[in-house]
Scaffold this active site. Structure first.
Site, PDB file in Angstrom:
ATOM      1  N   ARG A 109      84.703 -35.998  42.852  1.00  0.00           N
ATOM      2  CA  ARG A 109      85.438 -37.203  43.224  1.00  0.00           C
ATOM      3  C   ARG A 109      86.435 -36.991  44.353  1.00  0.00           C
ATOM      4  NH1 ARG A 109      83.561 -37.602  38.579  1.00  0.00           N
ATOM      5  NH2 ARG A 109      84.193 -35.439  38.533  1.00  0.00           N
ATOM      6  N   THR A 110      87.261 -35.959  44.237  1.00  0.00           N
ATOM      7  CA  THR A 110      88.367 -35.827  45.186  1.00  0.00           C
ATOM      8  C   THR A 110      87.834 -35.575  46.590  1.00  0.00           C
ATOM      9  OG1 THR A 110      89.642 -34.897  43.376  1.00  0.00           O
ATOM     10  CG2 THR A 110      90.559 -34.647  45.587  1.00  0.00           C
ATOM     11  N   LYS A 150      84.756 -12.829  53.023  1.00  0.00           N
ATOM     12  CA  LYS A 150      84.857 -11.540  53.724  1.00  0.00           C
ATOM     13  C   LYS A 150      86.251 -10.948  53.599  1.00  0.00           C
ATOM     14  CE  LYS A 150      81.925 -13.510  57.327  1.00  0.00           C
ATOM     15  NZ  LYS A 150      82.070 -14.083  58.675  1.00  0.00           N
ATOM     16  N   ARG A 201      92.077 -28.005  48.235  1.00  0.00           N
ATOM     17  CA  ARG A 201      92.151 -27.732  46.797  1.00  0.00           C
ATOM     18  C   ARG A 201      92.051 -26.231  46.628  1.00  0.00           C
ATOM     19  NH1 ARG A 201      88.731 -30.609  42.073  1.00  0.00           N
ATOM     20  NH2 ARG A 201      90.362 -32.145  42.487  1.00  0.00           N
ATOM     21  N   HIS A 246      98.338 -32.657  41.147  1.00  0.00           N
ATOM     22  CA  HIS A 246      97.171 -33.328  41.746  1.00  0.00           C
ATOM     23  C   HIS A 246      97.677 -34.689  42.245  1.00  0.00           C
ATOM     24  CE1 HIS A 246      93.200 -34.444  42.721  1.00  0.00           C
ATOM     25  NE2 HIS A 246      92.578 -34.199  41.581  1.00  0.00           N
TER      26      HIS A 246
HETATM   27  N1   CP Z   1      89.527 -36.115  39.228  1.00  0.00           N
HETATM   28  C1   CP Z   1      89.111 -35.054  39.942  1.00  0.00           C
HETATM   29  O1   CP Z   1      89.926 -34.299  40.504  1.00  0.00           O
HETATM   30  O2   CP Z   1      87.758 -34.897  39.983  1.00  0.00           O
HETATM   31  P1   CP Z   1      87.016 -33.775  40.812  1.00  0.00           P
HETATM   32  O3   CP Z   1      87.384 -32.440  40.214  1.00  0.00           O
HETATM   33  O4   CP Z   1      85.564 -34.088  40.704  1.00  0.00           O
HETATM   34  O5   CP Z   1      87.513 -33.846  42.238  1.00  0.00           O
END
Ligand code: CP
Length: 307
Positions: A51-52, A80, A101, A129
């Site tokens: 999603r993100t 590496k 991320r 998040h």
């Molecule tokens: N909600 C969320 O962070 O989903 P993903 O891990 O799929 O990005």
């Protein structure tokens, strides 16, 4: 730190959050434009995501920008031995903004210290998040018509679930009542309990996901037990299926209650909930595109509301 970076939701005051929600609403009404024409957005995902990453990339595409990056760090020179610092400095040569991320808590904050390019935190370990939080807030506002005075029940992995940590930070401005439902091993970390006490926020901790708690809730925020954060897999196996929401459990809940989940789900919400009008998790994920359009344009100093 670049002042436009978006690293922790707690860095924003109430008015800044409300401004971002207004932007999000604007983008829901106007998802397609050329606001990011000629801008390059890097998406660096050192941890898996559906999603993100895809909603950030959709956000960029709908605004006419270009995306570079990786969805699997093993295909980058990290494999590496390149350091995070060097990776960020290199990508800063190519992109106008970096969405990242990382599995390490504080990685996004660290990145802001090695580049002038705005950094957007797409999740750092079990810490924060914040882009998820904006879409969560927007989902709450859309479904409840307000943010103030709501009873929000968080269920599951409250220890490692970074989305609930960020949501507490954001909701502290809006006089919530929190119910924290978890097993003792996964209870809300002490720093967030202390924050609630410091801010005078009413909260209750439960190990039982009772009918009374469900029926008192305006929002039920289910979370996945974060297997990837456990060092002891036996401990994960013991706690992974403790809380599952079934449709029958919603029979006497408020007509206005909505079920949220950041997704992915494993067993926390039975599929028999999906057709219940109180289920909102798929719409919640859709709101992520508009929230991320709001975050990207803010970080790049573009105000869609003045155009
Ligand atoms: N909600 C969320 O962070 O989903 P993903 O891990 O799929 O990005």
């Amino acid at each position: 730190m670049n002042s436009r970076s978006f690293v922790a939701i707690g860095d924003l005051n109430k008015q800044e959050l409300l401004d971002l929600l207004e932007r999000t609403r604007y983008f829901e009404e106007h998802p397609n434009s050329r606001l990011l024409d000629s801008r390059v957005v890097a998406t660096l995902f050192f941890e898996p995501s559906t999603r993100t990453r895809l909603s950030f990339e959709t956000a960029v595409n709908r605004l006419g920008g270009r995306v570079i990056g990786f969805s699997d760090a093993s295909t980058s020179s990290t494999s590496k031995g390149e350091t995070l610092k060097d990776t960020i400095k290199m990508v800063s040569n190519y992109a106008d903004i970096i969405v990242m991320r990382h599995f390490l808590e504080g990685a996004a904050q660290y990145a802001t210290e090695v580049t002038e390019v705005p950094i957007v935190n797409a999740g750092d370990g079990a810490n924060q998040h914040p882009s998820q939080t904006l879409l969560d807030l927007y989902s709450i506002l859309k479904t409840q018509g307000r943010l103030d005075g709501l009873t929000i029940t968080m269920v599951g992995d409250l220890k490692y679930g970074r989305t609930v940590h960020s949501l507490i930070m954001a909701m502290r401005h809006f006089k919530p009542v929190f119910n924290f439902v978890s097993c003792p091993e996964l209870r809300m970390p002490e720093e967030y309990i202390k924050l609630c006490r410091r801010e005078g926020i009413e909260f209750h901790e439960y190990t039982e996901f009772s009918q009374e708690v469900i029926d008192a809730s305006d929002i039920i925020y289910m979370t996945r037990v974060q297997r990837e954060r456990f060092s002891d897999i036996m401990e994960y196996e013991r706690v992974k299926n403790l809380y599952t929401l079934h449709n029958s459990m919603l029979a006497t809940s408020k007509p206005t209650v909505r079920i949220l989940h950041p997704l992915p789900r494993v067993n926390e919400i039975n599929i028999d909930v999906d057709e219940n009008p109180k289920a909102y998790y798929f719409e919640q994920a859709r709101n992520g595109v508009f929230a991320r359009q709001a975050i990207l344009t803010r970080a790049l100093g573009i105000n869609p509301l003045s155009k």
